[in-house]
Design a protein around this motif. Structure first.
Motif, mmCIF file in Angstrom:
data_model
loop_
_atom_site.group_PDB
_atom_site.id
_atom_site.type_symbol
_atom_site.label_atom_id
_atom_site.label_comp_id
_atom_site.label_asym_id
_atom_site.label_seq_id
_atom_site.Cartn_x
_atom_site.Cartn_y
_atom_site.Cartn_z
ATOM 1 N N THR A 198 50.118 46.204 48.313
ATOM 2 C CA THR A 198 50.738 46.084 46.997
ATOM 3 C C THR A 198 51.258 44.675 46.732
ATOM 4 O OG1 THR A 198 51.391 48.415 47.091
ATOM 5 C CG2 THR A 198 52.511 47.031 45.472
ATOM 6 N N ALA A 199 51.788 44.015 47.759
ATOM 7 C CA ALA A 199 52.314 42.665 47.576
ATOM 8 C C ALA A 199 51.194 41.702 47.184
ATOM 9 C CB ALA A 199 53.001 42.190 48.853
ATOM 10 N N ILE A 200 50.021 41.844 47.808
ATOM 11 C CA ILE A 200 48.892 40.984 47.462
ATOM 12 C C ILE A 200 48.467 41.218 46.017
ATOM 13 C CG2 ILE A 200 46.433 40.560 47.915
ATOM 14 C CD1 ILE A 200 47.025 40.995 50.875
ATOM 15 N N VAL A 201 48.426 42.469 45.614
ATOM 16 C CA VAL A 201 48.062 42.794 44.229
ATOM 17 C C VAL A 201 49.034 42.131 43.262
ATOM 18 C CG1 VAL A 201 47.759 44.634 42.532
ATOM 19 C CG2 VAL A 201 47.003 44.982 44.889
ATOM 20 N N MET A 202 50.337 42.222 43.561
ATOM 21 C CA MET A 202 51.344 41.631 42.682
ATOM 22 C C MET A 202 51.182 40.119 42.577
ATOM 23 S SD MET A 202 54.748 43.817 43.706
ATOM 24 C CE MET A 202 55.783 42.846 42.597
ATOM 25 N N VAL A 203 50.889 39.461 43.701
ATOM 26 C CA VAL A 203 50.713 38.009 43.688
ATOM 27 C C VAL A 203 49.510 37.621 42.829
ATOM 28 C CG1 VAL A 203 50.089 35.995 45.079
ATOM 29 C CG2 VAL A 203 51.852 37.571 45.891
ATOM 30 N N VAL A 204 48.378 38.292 43.044
ATOM 31 C CA VAL A 204 47.161 37.963 42.307
ATOM 32 C C VAL A 204 47.346 38.242 40.808
ATOM 33 C CG1 VAL A 204 44.729 38.555 41.978
ATOM 34 C CG2 VAL A 204 45.651 38.261 44.298
ATOM 35 N N GLU A 205 47.960 39.371 40.473
ATOM 36 C CA GLU A 205 48.197 39.679 39.059
ATOM 37 C C GLU A 205 49.126 38.651 38.424
ATOM 38 O OE1 GLU A 205 47.620 44.450 38.471
ATOM 39 O OE2 GLU A 205 49.577 43.764 39.197
ATOM 40 N N THR A 206 50.162 38.242 39.158
ATOM 41 C CA THR A 206 51.100 37.253 38.629
ATOM 42 C C THR A 206 50.404 35.918 38.370
ATOM 43 O OG1 THR A 206 52.990 38.275 39.746
ATOM 44 C CG2 THR A 206 53.217 35.960 39.112
ATOM 45 N N LEU A 207 49.555 35.489 39.305
ATOM 46 C CA LEU A 207 48.838 34.235 39.118
ATOM 47 C C LEU A 207 47.947 34.288 37.876
ATOM 48 C CD1 LEU A 207 47.913 33.371 42.814
ATOM 49 C CD2 LEU A 207 49.555 32.181 41.357
ATOM 50 N N TRP A 208 47.308 35.427 37.657
ATOM 51 C CA TRP A 208 46.476 35.565 36.455
ATOM 52 C C TRP A 208 47.330 35.603 35.191
ATOM 53 C CZ3 TRP A 208 41.398 35.607 35.053
ATOM 54 C CH2 TRP A 208 40.475 35.431 36.086
ATOM 55 N N ASP A 209 48.483 36.262 35.248
ATOM 56 C CA ASP A 209 49.342 36.342 34.066
ATOM 57 C C ASP A 209 49.881 34.971 33.664
ATOM 58 O OD1 ASP A 209 48.911 39.047 33.966
ATOM 59 O OD2 ASP A 209 50.800 39.593 34.933
ATOM 60 N N ILE A 210 50.089 34.100 34.646
ATOM 61 C CA ILE A 210 50.584 32.751 34.355
ATOM 62 C C ILE A 210 49.609 32.002 33.450
ATOM 63 C CG2 ILE A 210 51.018 30.473 35.402
ATOM 64 C CD1 ILE A 210 52.231 31.992 37.799
ATOM 65 N N ARG A 211 48.318 32.325 33.552
ATOM 66 C CA ARG A 211 47.313 31.672 32.708
ATOM 67 C C ARG A 211 47.665 31.779 31.226
ATOM 68 N NH1 ARG A 211 41.956 31.390 35.040
ATOM 69 N NH2 ARG A 211 41.000 32.063 33.087
ATOM 70 N N TYR A 212 48.327 32.849 30.846
ATOM 71 C CA TYR A 212 48.621 33.097 29.433
ATOM 72 C C TYR A 212 50.075 32.798 29.087
ATOM 73 C CZ TYR A 212 44.330 35.511 30.509
ATOM 74 O OH TYR A 212 43.067 35.802 30.972
ATOM 75 N N ARG A 213 50.981 32.840 30.074
ATOM 76 C CA ARG A 213 52.394 32.582 29.800
ATOM 77 C C ARG A 213 52.726 31.101 29.767
ATOM 78 N NH1 ARG A 213 53.785 36.626 33.800
ATOM 79 N NH2 ARG A 213 54.606 34.936 35.078
ATOM 80 N N SER A 214 52.009 30.298 30.550
ATOM 81 C CA SER A 214 52.305 28.876 30.600
ATOM 82 C C SER A 214 51.593 28.151 29.461
ATOM 83 C CB SER A 214 51.839 28.298 31.946
ATOM 84 O OG SER A 214 51.791 26.888 31.885
ATOM 85 N N PRO A 215 52.346 27.518 28.546
ATOM 86 C CA PRO A 215 51.696 26.793 27.449
ATOM 87 C C PRO A 215 50.734 25.722 27.931
ATOM 88 C CG PRO A 215 54.040 27.073 27.017
ATOM 89 C CD PRO A 215 53.820 27.496 28.433
ATOM 90 N N LEU A 216 51.092 25.002 28.998
ATOM 91 C CA LEU A 216 50.224 23.950 29.505
ATOM 92 C C LEU A 216 48.931 24.532 30.059
ATOM 93 C CD1 LEU A 216 49.645 21.023 30.240
ATOM 94 C CD2 LEU A 216 50.891 21.388 32.382
ATOM 95 N N CYS A 217 49.055 25.577 30.861
ATOM 96 C CA CYS A 217 47.863 26.204 31.439
ATOM 97 C C CYS A 217 46.975 26.773 30.338
ATOM 98 C CB CYS A 217 48.280 27.308 32.415
ATOM 99 S SG CYS A 217 46.912 27.979 33.379
ATOM 100 N N ALA A 218 47.582 27.445 29.375
ATOM 101 C CA ALA A 218 46.809 28.035 28.279
ATOM 102 C C ALA A 218 46.068 26.961 27.493
ATOM 103 C CB ALA A 218 47.733 28.834 27.357
#
Length: 254
Positions: free
Chosen positions: A157-177
């Motif tokens: 579960t911890a690995i899933v949370m890390v991978v999902e969080t990294l993908w979510d950052i793609r849309y939350r970070s204005p610079l990354c987006a």
């Protein structure tokens, strides 16, 4: 302009802040072309991807404008830009983290993945082919599902949370987006053949191959971002692809 060792801000934020201060002080008046990406990297002692993230951050704030084939210019009204915004994580930093975490996750998944999960990945790969024709972030949904499904196959579960969080950052970070949007505009899409190789390695239950192909895939994602976010067209005429990417070769070799 120098980078302060005691400054806790990210490197791109320090560079962006220093350039913004130089604009405000009149060192770079409105309409002035900023130094090249290479010159700024040498001046600050940072990598060219860091300079690129800083310039995109300044673009988001409306301080500068990238003119294809010409360079980066100070925009009208830039003097009133104010202090740098915290634009969070850039796409280079994010993809580097994904390369480390998802490479190991893929290796672990190869040892325990089920036939049902392999079949699910096959379906998702087909969806990815269809979504590649889309020019928006909607076209990344199958890509995200593919990588998260591999994480879930680890049974951790911890690995899933890390991978999902990294993908979510793609849309939350204005610079990354902003960086990923620019990449899509020039045609950078999920690499279907790379994902096919990942699936093949998982099907063979080969953890070493799974790790290697995932890391190679995300290394190519970084290459694609470098090409898509090129901000000094004159450098393209002077340098070949290997020279443009050498500033991150040491980090991606980890």
């Amino acid at each position: 302009m120098t980078i302060q060792n005691g400054d806790s801000r990210k490197l791109y934020q320090q560079v962006a802040g220093a350039v913004a201060a130089a604009i405000a002080s009149g060192r770079y008046p409105v309409g002035t072309r900023l130094p090249s990406e290479r010159d700024l990297a040498e001046e600050f002692g940072v990598s060219r991807p860091t300079v690129r993230e800083a310039m995109i951050a300044l673009e988001i704030r409306g301080l500068v404008e990238a003119r294809h084939g010409s360079g980066i210019y100070v925009m009208e009204g830039a003097e009133a830009g104010g202090p740098p915004l915290d634009l969070d994580i850039g796409a280079f930093e994010l993809t580097e983290a994904r390369r480390l975490f998802e490479g190991e996750a893929c290796a672990l998944a190869a040892t325990v993945i089920t036939d049902e999960e392999l079949a699910e990945l096959e379906v998702i790969l087909g969806d990815m082919v269809g979504e590649n024709s889309l020019a928006t972030s909607i076209g990344e949904q199958a890509d995200r599902r593919f990588h998260v499904t591999i994480a879930r196959a680890t049974r951790n579960t911890a690995i899933v949370m890390v991978v999902e969080t990294l993908w979510d950052i793609r849309y939350r970070s204005p610079l990354c987006a902003a960086m990923l949007s620019r990449a899509r505009e020039v045609g950078v899409r999920p690499l279907i053949e790379d994902h096919r190789e990942i699936l093949n390695a998982l099907s063979r239950r080969d953890p070493k191959a799974a790790r290697d192909v995932m890391r190679a895939h995300l290394g190519r994602v970084i290459d694609g971002l470098l090409t898509a976010t090129e901000i000094d067209a004159l450098d393209r005429a002077r340098l070949d692809a290997e020279a443009r990417r050498q500033d991150i070769a040491r980090r991606t070799a980890v």
